[in-house]
Design a protein around this motif. Structure first.
Motif, PDB file in Angstrom:
ATOM      1  N   ASP A   1       3.630   2.942   5.318  1.00 39.07           N
ATOM      2  CA  ASP A   1       4.804   2.646   6.131  1.00 39.07           C
ATOM      3  C   ASP A   1       5.304   1.213   6.005  1.00 39.07           C
ATOM      4  OD1 ASP A   1       4.716   5.248   7.147  1.00 39.07           O
ATOM      5  OD2 ASP A   1       3.375   4.655   8.780  1.00 39.07           O
ATOM      6  N   ASP A   2       4.539   0.348   5.372  1.00 41.11           N
ATOM      7  CA  ASP A   2       4.917  -1.063   5.340  1.00 41.11           C
ATOM      8  C   ASP A   2       5.639  -1.481   4.065  1.00 41.11           C
ATOM      9  OD1 ASP A   2       2.483  -0.512   4.157  1.00 41.11           O
ATOM     10  OD2 ASP A   2       1.529  -2.375   4.774  1.00 41.11           O
ATOM     11  N   PHE A   3       5.959  -0.529   3.196  1.00 38.49           N
ATOM     12  CA  PHE A   3       6.735  -0.797   1.979  1.00 38.49           C
ATOM     13  C   PHE A   3       7.748   0.321   1.829  1.00 38.49           C
ATOM     14  CE2 PHE A   3       2.791  -3.045   1.299  1.00 38.49           C
ATOM     15  CZ  PHE A   3       3.218  -4.242   0.769  1.00 38.49           C
ATOM     16  N   ASN A   4       8.885   0.000   1.193  1.00 35.78           N
ATOM     17  CA  ASN A   4       9.903   1.038   1.054  1.00 35.78           C
ATOM     18  C   ASN A   4       9.492   2.071   0.003  1.00 35.78           C
ATOM     19  OD1 ASN A   4      11.024   0.412  -1.592  1.00 35.78           O
ATOM     20  ND2 ASN A   4      12.091  -1.301  -0.670  1.00 35.78           N
ATOM     21  N   ALA A   5      10.139   3.207   0.049  1.00 31.28           N
ATOM     22  CA  ALA A   5       9.784   4.338  -0.820  1.00 31.28           C
ATOM     23  C   ALA A   5       9.932   4.003  -2.303  1.00 31.28           C
ATOM     24  CB  ALA A   5      10.629   5.552  -0.467  1.00 31.28           C
ATOM     25  N   GLY A   6      10.960   3.238  -2.649  1.00 29.40           N
ATOM     26  CA  GLY A   6      11.163   2.867  -4.057  1.00 29.40           C
ATOM     27  C   GLY A   6      10.023   2.028  -4.603  1.00 29.40           C
ATOM     28  N   THR A   7       9.513   1.124  -3.790  1.00 30.01           N
ATOM     29  CA  THR A   7       8.393   0.283  -4.215  1.00 30.01           C
ATOM     30  C   THR A   7       7.136   1.118  -4.400  1.00 30.01           C
ATOM     31  OG1 THR A   7       9.359  -1.605  -3.054  1.00 30.01           O
ATOM     32  CG2 THR A   7       7.024  -1.764  -3.610  1.00 30.01           C
TER      33      THR A   7
ATOM     34  N   PRO B   1       8.731  -9.216  -5.598  1.00 25.43           N
ATOM     35  CA  PRO B   1       7.618  -9.678  -4.766  1.00 25.43           C
ATOM     36  C   PRO B   1       6.986  -8.581  -3.907  1.00 25.43           C
ATOM     37  CG  PRO B   1       9.340 -11.322  -4.771  1.00 25.43           C
ATOM     38  CD  PRO B   1       9.893 -10.111  -5.476  1.00 25.43           C
ATOM     39  N   ASP B   2       7.787  -7.605  -3.467  1.00 23.15           N
ATOM     40  CA  ASP B   2       7.213  -6.510  -2.682  1.00 23.15           C
ATOM     41  C   ASP B   2       6.230  -5.680  -3.506  1.00 23.15           C
ATOM     42  OD1 ASP B   2       8.507  -7.139  -0.333  1.00 23.15           O
ATOM     43  OD2 ASP B   2      10.149  -5.717  -0.647  1.00 23.15           O
ATOM     44  N   LEU B   3       6.570  -5.424  -4.761  1.00 24.43           N
ATOM     45  CA  LEU B   3       5.666  -4.664  -5.631  1.00 24.43           C
ATOM     46  C   LEU B   3       4.375  -5.447  -5.860  1.00 24.43           C
ATOM     47  CD1 LEU B   3       5.267  -2.061  -7.251  1.00 24.43           C
ATOM     48  CD2 LEU B   3       6.327  -3.225  -9.204  1.00 24.43           C
TER      49      LEU B   3
END
Length: 123
Positions: A7-13, A34-36
């Motif tokens: 839940d703490d990262f978006n679906a695309g990542t 950076p999110d990846l």
């Protein structure tokens, strides 16, 4: 249940991470961000962390430098942090005028301070 909730990262990542696990690369280089890197660090996927760090270092810009600096600090990517610190230092006059700088200073001033102090200690 055979399900994993992230839940703490978006679906695309998350999709990019899963694709990398099966294929060893990514479909869209724009998803190397950076999110990846933070997601790869969270799940201890060293090959993806290295892949992201290399790509992010090669593609530093005024638009992403502060996000990369924070992510490299949070994920203990020393060589990426050092390279980004040098980029930030060389471009400091322009970076303090960006929306990213304002957002980081407003959203998490303690983290911004920690990052800046770490950067200054290496100079």
């Amino acid at each position: 249940t055979g399900k994993v909730n992230i839940d703490d990262f978006n679906a695309g990542t998350v999709e990019t991470m899963v694709y990398f696990l099966y294929n060893g690369n990514v479909l869209d280089e724009k998803m190397i961000n950076p999110d990846l890197l933070r997601l790869a660090e969270k799940y201890n996927i060293k090959s993806l962390m290295d892949f992201c760090a290399e790509h992010l270092e090669e593609n530093l810009s005024l638009e992403n430098a502060l996000d990369v600096l924070v992510a490299s600090h949070l994920t203990n990517q020393k060589s990426l942090f050092d390279a980004t610190s040098n980029f930030v230092y060389a471009n400091k006059e322009n970076l303090v005028k960006t929306e990213s700088w304002k957002e980081i200073m407003e959203a998490n001033p303690k983290l911004a301070n920690d990052v800046v102090m770490t950067m200054l200690n290496m100079q």
